[in-house]
Design a protein around this motif. Sequence first.
Motif, PDB file in Angstrom:
ATOM      1  N   TYR A  68       3.914   9.989   9.702  1.00 16.16           N
ATOM      2  CA  TYR A  68       3.967   9.456   8.336  1.00 16.16           C
ATOM      3  C   TYR A  68       5.382   9.417   7.767  1.00 16.16           C
ATOM      4  CZ  TYR A  68      -1.053   9.712   8.404  1.00 16.16           C
ATOM      5  OH  TYR A  68      -2.365   9.522   8.734  1.00 16.16           O
TER       6      TYR A  68
ATOM      7  N   MET B 127       0.843  -1.171   0.000  1.00 13.83           N
ATOM      8  CA  MET B 127       0.000   0.000   0.000  1.00 13.83           C
ATOM      9  C   MET B 127       0.895   1.243   0.000  1.00 13.83           C
ATOM     10  SD  MET B 127      -2.762   1.275   2.888  1.00 13.83           S
ATOM     11  CE  MET B 127      -3.831  -0.104   2.698  1.00 13.83           C
ATOM     12  N   SER B 128       0.587   2.172  -0.875  1.00 11.44           N
ATOM     13  CA  SER B 128       1.384   3.396  -0.955  1.00 11.44           C
ATOM     14  C   SER B 128       1.090   4.284   0.255  1.00 11.44           C
ATOM     15  CB  SER B 128       1.078   4.143  -2.248  1.00 11.44           C
ATOM     16  OG  SER B 128      -0.186   4.760  -2.174  1.00 11.44           O
ATOM     17  N   LEU B 129       1.976   5.235   0.481  1.00  8.92           N
ATOM     18  CA  LEU B 129       1.821   6.152   1.611  1.00  8.92           C
ATOM     19  C   LEU B 129       0.544   6.975   1.473  1.00  8.92           C
ATOM     20  CD1 LEU B 129       2.974   7.313   4.208  1.00  8.92           C
ATOM     21  CD2 LEU B 129       4.382   8.832   2.832  1.00  8.92           C
ATOM     22  N   LYS B 130       0.248   7.392   0.255  1.00 13.97           N
ATOM     23  CA  LYS B 130      -0.960   8.187   0.027  1.00 13.97           C
ATOM     24  C   LYS B 130      -2.213   7.369   0.349  1.00 13.97           C
ATOM     25  CE  LYS B 130      -3.176  11.006  -3.446  1.00 13.97           C
ATOM     26  NZ  LYS B 130      -3.289  11.275  -4.847  1.00 13.97           N
ATOM     27  N   ASP B 131      -2.209   6.092  -0.024  1.00  6.87           N
ATOM     28  CA  ASP B 131      -3.339   5.214   0.300  1.00  6.87           C
ATOM     29  C   ASP B 131      -3.470   5.033   1.809  1.00  6.87           C
ATOM     30  OD1 ASP B 131      -3.873   4.900  -2.397  1.00  6.87           O
ATOM     31  OD2 ASP B 131      -2.764   3.011  -2.558  1.00  6.87           O
ATOM     32  N   GLN B 132      -2.327   4.910   2.480  1.00  8.32           N
ATOM     33  CA  GLN B 132      -2.329   4.772   3.943  1.00  8.32           C
ATOM     34  C   GLN B 132      -2.925   6.011   4.598  1.00  8.32           C
ATOM     35  OE1 GLN B 132      -1.508   2.144   5.948  1.00  8.32           O
ATOM     36  NE2 GLN B 132      -2.326   3.436   7.562  1.00  8.32           N
ATOM     37  N   ILE B 133      -2.574   7.183   4.082  1.00  4.62           N
ATOM     38  CA  ILE B 133      -3.101   8.438   4.630  1.00  4.62           C
ATOM     39  C   ILE B 133      -4.615   8.494   4.426  1.00  4.62           C
ATOM     40  CG2 ILE B 133      -3.064  10.955   4.381  1.00  4.62           C
ATOM     41  CD1 ILE B 133      -0.064  10.617   3.577  1.00  4.62           C
TER      42      ILE B 133
ATOM     43  N   THR C  69     -10.428   6.204   9.125  1.00  4.20           N
ATOM     44  CA  THR C  69     -10.411   5.750  10.516  1.00  4.20           C
ATOM     45  C   THR C  69     -10.678   6.909  11.473  1.00  4.20           C
ATOM     46  OG1 THR C  69      -8.805   4.049   9.925  1.00  4.20           O
ATOM     47  CG2 THR C  69      -9.006   4.571  12.259  1.00  4.20           C
TER      48      THR C  69
ATOM     49  N   ASP D 255       5.668   7.783  -3.203  1.00  8.16           N
ATOM     50  CA  ASP D 255       5.959   7.914  -1.776  1.00  8.16           C
ATOM     51  C   ASP D 255       7.022   8.972  -1.490  1.00  8.16           C
ATOM     52  OD1 ASP D 255       4.058   6.041  -1.220  1.00  8.16           O
ATOM     53  OD2 ASP D 255       5.448   4.456  -0.621  1.00  8.16           O
TER      54      ASP D 255
ATOM     55  N   GLU E  36      -6.664   5.921   4.186  1.00  8.51           N
ATOM     56  CA  GLU E  36      -7.258   4.973   5.134  1.00  8.51           C
ATOM     57  C   GLU E  36      -7.279   5.559   6.546  1.00  8.51           C
ATOM     58  OE1 GLU E  36      -8.865   2.061   4.589  1.00  8.51           O
ATOM     59  OE2 GLU E  36      -8.648   2.659   2.491  1.00  8.51           O
ATOM     60  N   ASP E  37      -6.220   6.259   6.923  1.00  7.32           N
ATOM     61  CA  ASP E  37      -6.171   6.890   8.241  1.00  7.32           C
ATOM     62  C   ASP E  37      -7.239   7.973   8.363  1.00  7.32           C
ATOM     63  OD1 ASP E  37      -4.106   5.235   8.916  1.00  7.32           O
ATOM     64  OD2 ASP E  37      -2.545   6.773   8.791  1.00  7.32           O
TER      65      ASP E  37
END
Length: 148
Positions: free
Chosen positions: A89, A1-7, A13, A46, A9-10
Motif C-alpha cells: 500500500y 479512489m482514496s487509499l482507504k477506499d482501496q484498502i 476481495t 492518504d 475494496e481489497d
Amino acid sequence: MSLKDQITEDMKTAMRAKDSERLATIRLLLAACKQKEVDERVTLDDAMVIGLIDKMIKQRKDSITAFEQGGRQDLADKEAAELKVLSGYLPERLSPEQIDAEVAALVASLGAKGPGDMGKVMGAVKTQLAGKADMGLVSAAVKKALNP
C-alpha cells in the motif's frame, strides 16, 4: 479512489477469495485507521494513512527481529507476511541518492549551517518526504548534510 477506499475494496476481495492471512492483515490496518479517526476526530487522508502504514511496518520489522532473536521463526514468518501485505500500500520509495539530493536542496533553502539546525531541517523534511522515503534513511542523510 482514496487509499482507504482501496484498502476496503481489497478487504472485500480477500473475503471473496477466502485469503485469511491477507484478510487479517487488512482488517488490522482498517482497525488502526478507524482507531486514529475516533481518537483524533478526523477523517484520514492518504498522507495520514501512509503514515499509519509506515508505523505498522516499523512495528513489524522490530517484531521480526525480536522473534528471530528469540528463536520463534513461526511468528517471524507471520510478521513477514503481514509486512509484505502492508508494503503493497506504500507508494514508490525514493532511492538513497534521491533522498540525499532532496535533503541537500532543503538544507540549502533553509540556510541550515550545522547540527544545531537538525530539528528545523527534520521538521521540513518530514512534511516534504512523508510516505515517499524511509525516515531512518532521511535522518541519516540530514545528519550527513549538516556534518560535512
